[in-house]
Design a protein around this motif. Structure first.
Motif, PDB file in Angstrom:
ATOM      1  N   PHE A 299     -26.366  11.534  29.002  1.00  0.00           N
ATOM      2  CA  PHE A 299     -26.523  12.805  28.301  1.00  0.00           C
ATOM      3  C   PHE A 299     -27.530  13.672  29.047  1.00  0.00           C
ATOM      4  N   PHE A 300     -27.226  14.978  29.135  1.00  0.00           N
ATOM      5  CA  PHE A 300     -28.083  15.925  29.826  1.00  0.00           C
ATOM      6  C   PHE A 300     -28.222  17.190  28.995  1.00  0.00           C
ATOM      7  N   GLU A 301     -29.432  17.705  28.906  1.00  0.00           N
ATOM      8  CA  GLU A 301     -29.629  18.998  28.266  1.00  0.00           C
ATOM      9  C   GLU A 301     -29.229  20.073  29.264  1.00  0.00           C
ATOM     10  N   ILE A 302     -28.371  20.985  28.853  1.00  0.00           N
ATOM     11  CA  ILE A 302     -27.960  22.093  29.710  1.00  0.00           C
ATOM     12  C   ILE A 302     -28.924  23.245  29.446  1.00  0.00           C
TER      13      ILE A 302
ATOM     14  N   ILE B  81     -25.264  20.536  25.335  1.00  0.00           N
ATOM     15  CA  ILE B  81     -25.501  19.238  25.951  1.00  0.00           C
ATOM     16  C   ILE B  81     -24.311  18.886  26.843  1.00  0.00           C
ATOM     17  N   GLY B  82     -24.627  18.326  27.987  1.00  0.00           N
ATOM     18  CA  GLY B  82     -23.598  17.836  28.898  1.00  0.00           C
ATOM     19  C   GLY B  82     -23.574  16.320  28.832  1.00  0.00           C
ATOM     20  N   VAL B  83     -22.384  15.771  28.955  1.00  0.00           N
ATOM     21  CA  VAL B  83     -22.233  14.319  28.939  1.00  0.00           C
ATOM     22  C   VAL B  83     -21.376  13.937  30.125  1.00  0.00           C
TER      23      VAL B  83
ATOM     24  N   GLN C  54     -14.496   6.210  41.615  1.00  0.00           N
ATOM     25  CA  GLN C  54     -14.835   6.198  40.199  1.00  0.00           C
ATOM     26  C   GLN C  54     -14.100   7.303  39.463  1.00  0.00           C
ATOM     27  N   ALA C  55     -13.797   7.017  38.206  1.00  0.00           N
ATOM     28  CA  ALA C  55     -13.283   8.045  37.299  1.00  0.00           C
ATOM     29  C   ALA C  55     -14.486   8.596  36.558  1.00  0.00           C
ATOM     30  N   ARG C  56     -14.529   9.929  36.433  1.00  0.00           N
ATOM     31  CA  ARG C  56     -15.637  10.555  35.716  1.00  0.00           C
ATOM     32  C   ARG C  56     -15.079  11.626  34.795  1.00  0.00           C
ATOM     33  N   ASN C  57     -15.662  11.726  33.624  1.00  0.00           N
ATOM     34  CA  ASN C  57     -15.317  12.770  32.673  1.00  0.00           C
ATOM     35  C   ASN C  57     -16.589  13.533  32.362  1.00  0.00           C
ATOM     36  N   PHE C  58     -16.481  14.854  32.322  1.00  0.00           N
ATOM     37  CA  PHE C  58     -17.647  15.669  31.999  1.00  0.00           C
ATOM     38  C   PHE C  58     -17.331  16.521  30.785  1.00  0.00           C
ATOM     39  N   TYR C  59     -18.231  16.467  29.806  1.00  0.00           N
ATOM     40  CA  TYR C  59     -18.079  17.200  28.557  1.00  0.00           C
ATOM     41  C   TYR C  59     -19.227  18.192  28.420  1.00  0.00           C
ATOM     42  N   VAL C  60     -18.957  19.336  27.830  1.00  0.00           N
ATOM     43  CA  VAL C  60     -19.997  20.269  27.412  1.00  0.00           C
ATOM     44  C   VAL C  60     -19.800  20.485  25.913  1.00  0.00           C
ATOM     45  N   TRP C  61     -20.832  20.138  25.147  1.00  0.00           N
ATOM     46  CA  TRP C  61     -20.810  20.235  23.696  1.00  0.00           C
ATOM     47  C   TRP C  61     -21.753  21.340  23.239  1.00  0.00           C
ATOM     48  N   ASP C  62     -21.461  21.937  22.086  1.00  0.00           N
ATOM     49  CA  ASP C  62     -22.308  22.982  21.514  1.00  0.00           C
ATOM     50  C   ASP C  62     -23.721  22.492  21.245  1.00  0.00           C
ATOM     51  N   ASP C  63     -23.837  21.266  20.748  1.00  0.00           N
ATOM     52  CA  ASP C  63     -25.172  20.738  20.463  1.00  0.00           C
ATOM     53  C   ASP C  63     -25.193  19.224  20.649  1.00  0.00           C
TER      54      ASP C  63
END
Length: 98
Positions: free
Chosen positions: A86-89, A2-4, A49-58
């Motif tokens: 939230f985005f499904e990768i 999942i990407g956030v 804008q400030a942006r943070n991008f995360y990639v999580w295992d689930d």
């Protein structure tokens, strides 16, 4: 996976120096964090804008990280409340080992 995408918007545009300082100060807790594959601290220079991008295992790990306490904490750090998406990768290319 999942990407956030977390976006912070304030009246005055964020600048590179401010966001670099925030990234340097906040990097430590994310290093080796279980379930987190990547985190990027980003600046959208056009919008300021400030942006943070995360990639999580689930999805569960990704969603459970963004507690009310975390949202309150980052609102204080960035001076603006976050918009969290939230985005499904469904596919991923990693050229870092090339």
């Amino acid at each position: 996976m999942i990407g956030v995408l977390v976006t912070f918007t304030q009246a005055e545009k964020f600048d590179r120096a401010t966001l670099t300082k925030i990234a340097d100060e906040l990097r430590g807790p994310f290093e080796g964090m279980p379930g987190l594959r990547f985190k990027s601290f980003m600046l959208d220079e056009d919008s300021g804008q400030a942006r943070n991008f995360y990639v999580w295992d689930d999805e569960e790990k990704g969603r459970s990280f963004f507690t009310e306490e975390i949202v309150d904490m980052v609102t204080g750090i960035y001076g603006a409340p976050p918009e969290v998406e939230f985005f499904e990768i469904v596919g991923h290319v990693d050229n870092s080992g090339a």
